[in-house]
Design a protein around this motif. Structure first.
Motif, PDB file in Angstrom:
ATOM      1  N   ARG A 202       0.827  -1.206   0.000  1.00  0.00           N
ATOM      2  CA  ARG A 202       0.000   0.000   0.000  1.00  0.00           C
ATOM      3  C   ARG A 202       0.862   1.257   0.000  1.00  0.00           C
ATOM      4  O   ARG A 202       1.939   1.285   0.615  1.00  0.00           O
ATOM      5  N   SER A 213      -6.554   8.472   0.867  1.00  0.00           N
ATOM      6  CA  SER A 213      -6.649   7.313  -0.010  1.00  0.00           C
ATOM      7  C   SER A 213      -5.459   6.394   0.268  1.00  0.00           C
ATOM      8  O   SER A 213      -4.347   6.869   0.524  1.00  0.00           O
ATOM      9  N   PRO A 215      -4.268   3.371  -1.800  1.00  0.00           N
ATOM     10  CA  PRO A 215      -4.302   2.377  -2.884  1.00  0.00           C
ATOM     11  C   PRO A 215      -3.164   1.365  -2.761  1.00  0.00           C
ATOM     12  O   PRO A 215      -2.157   1.613  -2.086  1.00  0.00           O
ATOM     13  N   ILE A 228      -5.979   5.624  -9.861  1.00  0.00           N
ATOM     14  CA  ILE A 228      -6.514   5.030  -8.624  1.00  0.00           C
ATOM     15  C   ILE A 228      -7.933   4.576  -8.916  1.00  0.00           C
ATOM     16  O   ILE A 228      -8.780   5.378  -9.320  1.00  0.00           O
ATOM     17  N   PHE A 232     -15.340   3.499  -6.671  1.00  0.00           N
ATOM     18  CA  PHE A 232     -15.794   4.828  -6.276  1.00  0.00           C
ATOM     19  C   PHE A 232     -17.184   5.107  -6.842  1.00  0.00           C
ATOM     20  O   PHE A 232     -17.528   4.632  -7.929  1.00  0.00           O
ATOM     21  N   GLU A 236     -17.652  10.379  -4.783  1.00  0.00           N
ATOM     22  CA  GLU A 236     -16.452  10.038  -3.995  1.00  0.00           C
ATOM     23  C   GLU A 236     -15.189  10.326  -4.796  1.00  0.00           C
ATOM     24  O   GLU A 236     -14.206  10.853  -4.263  1.00  0.00           O
ATOM     25  N   ALA A 237     -15.207   9.960  -6.077  1.00  0.00           N
ATOM     26  CA  ALA A 237     -14.041  10.218  -6.918  1.00  0.00           C
ATOM     27  C   ALA A 237     -13.817  11.717  -7.086  1.00  0.00           C
ATOM     28  O   ALA A 237     -12.667  12.198  -7.065  1.00  0.00           O
ATOM     29  N   LEU A 240     -12.176  13.094  -3.961  1.00  0.00           N
ATOM     30  CA  LEU A 240     -10.761  12.717  -3.888  1.00  0.00           C
ATOM     31  C   LEU A 240      -9.935  13.578  -4.844  1.00  0.00           C
ATOM     32  O   LEU A 240      -8.840  14.038  -4.487  1.00  0.00           O
TER      33      LEU A 240
END
Length: 444
Positions: A202, A213, A215, A228, A232, A236-237, A240
């Motif tokens: 991660r 985040s 990922p 990423i 989503f 939400e995307a 971010l």
């Protein structure tokens, strides 16, 4: 009739419970539920009012608005992290100038408010800490030792300075939203090294010290362009992307003005509003009893149920009350009375036409419903539009008005109905006097 009176008794108990919940904190704060208070806005509670000048000279025109929204989002998160409720953070535009208006209710020390807000957002990428080092830190924490290091991630040296921008896109195969990252040349080299050393592990992205985040690296990426994905939703995307860009396109801010707002003016307005509301409700109650007699008395109980129900909802949601919000609530009290009057007038008409009491009550609620429905729906539509397009004060007014209208429908059609049926008795020649209408015997 017995079942109706049981239900009326249950509603009466519910009203008493709601009344206790709504007013417990006014009596003693150490009573059960007494520590749950109303949330008051800046104008009623006082607080800090700050104005920041944003330096957007280094940002291209199309990205200024997005960067300011990202900055607003970051400032809100910083203030919320201190447990401050419902801060008002707004972007203000004047020509090419961009300003950030921050209002924090309940915080009177402007220096403390300034510390909460801080300066430019800081974005950094962190890699996973080795398992052995992580266990050592966690063991120290379990022993109660003071450890300042993050047990799970360590800084990688890659920060928002190396990120050119972030974009929202959609996967061409699955159609799901994804977040694209584009690094500059130096950032691409750093990111390539990080991904090469952490395949299958991660990499956390932190904004202002908090992960936004985490990922997992699927493969080494040397092109400087990354993606990423992670189930989503589009919103939400979008959030971010905004947060990434707030660190990638940092907007320096400088304090232009600071002001500590006292609650005296708002407190005086609130006190006057409450007094006006009490006098208004008493006047309405007197009118209902003189005009409609027994139904009027029942309507007063229904109105009291309505008031404690709305106040309880304001506590539970919780709704931030401002002077405008209190005005919206008082306006909805009048609308709750309107619904009762429509019902009682239809009842009186039915009695004058020769109907018995039971038919008059049934017909009163049935015939009044279309008028109640249409008037309240039109008010709800107006409230929704005001809430959608309005600013903070207007939204507070729209929210309290909308909650009040929905509660008034329930109060008039359910609570008043059960109370009215429960209070009815055997019909005789004098019973119509209690309903304030002259009964005409049907023609043979």
């Amino acid at each position: 009739m017995f079942k109706i009176r049981i239900w009326a008794f249950v509603l009466l108990l519910a009203g008493l419970t709601l009344g206790y919940f709504a007013g417990a904190n006014f009596v003693k704060s150490d009573w059960f539920l007494g520590n749950i208070g109303y949330r008051l806005g800046l104008d009623l509670q006082g607080g800090a009012h700050l104005v920041y000048q944003a330096d957007v000279s280094a940002i291209e025109g199309v990205e200024v608005s997005e960067s300011m929204e990202g900055l607003r989002d970051v400032i809100e998160r910083r203030i919320n992290a201190f447990g401050v409720t419902e801060p008002v953070v707004q972007v203000q535009r004047s020509g090419d100038d961009r300003r950030l208006i921050v209002e924090i209710a309940g915080v009177f020390d402007t220096d403390e408010a300034i510390k909460m807000i801080g300066q430019t957002p800081y974005l950094e990428f962190k890699t996973e800490r080795p398992e052995e080092a992580r266990d050592v830190i966690l063991a120290a924490l379990e022993k109660g030792e003071q450890v300042s290091e993050d047990p799970y991630f360590v800084p990688s040296g890659l920060t928002g300075r190396f990120l050119k921008k972030s974009l929202l896109d959609f996967d061409q195969t699955t159609g799901e939203p994804v977040v694209l990252l584009e690094f500059n040349k130096e950032g691409a080299e750093l990111f390539g090294r990080i991904t090469r050393e952490n395949v299958g592990r991660r990499v956390a992205i932190y904004l202002d010290g908090l992960p936004i985040s985490v990922p997992v690296v699927q493969q080494e990426i040397t092109s400087g362009n990354a993606q990423i994905s992670g189930k989503f939703t589009p919103e939400e995307a979008r959030v971010l992307v905004r947060r990434l860009n707030s660190g990638a396109l940092p907007v320096p801010i400088s304090l232009m003005a600071q002001q500590s707002v006292g609650a005296s003016l708002g407190g005086e307005s609130l006190a006057r509003g409450i007094i006006a509301g009490i006098y208004g409700i008493l006047a309405v109650a007197l009118f209902l009893i003189l005009r409609y007699r027994l139904p009027g008395l029942v309507a007063i109980f229904g109105l009291m149920f309505y008031v404690v129900l709305v106040l309880s909802i304001f506590k539970i949601l919780p709704v931030t009350l401002t002077a405008a919000g209190v005005a919206g609530f008082l306006l909805s009290v009048g609308m709750a009375v309107d619904a009762n009057i429509l019902i009682f007038e239809r009842m009186r008409e039915e009695i004058r036409w020769g109907g018995n009491l039971e038919n008059a009550m049934e017909s009163g609620f049935k015939r009044a419903w279309p008028s109640i429905r249409d008037s309240n729906i039109s008010t709800l539509i107006t409230s929704a539009i005001l809430y959608w397009f309005g600013t903070s004060m207007i939204r507070g007014f729209a929210l309290t008005l909308g909650v009040g209208v929905l509660s008034s429908i329930f109060s008039a059609l359910v609570v008043t109905r059960f109370f009215l049926y429960a209070a009815s008795f055997r019909q005789n020649r004098f019973s119509f006097i209690l309903y304030g209408a002259k009964h005409r015997e049907p023609e043979q």
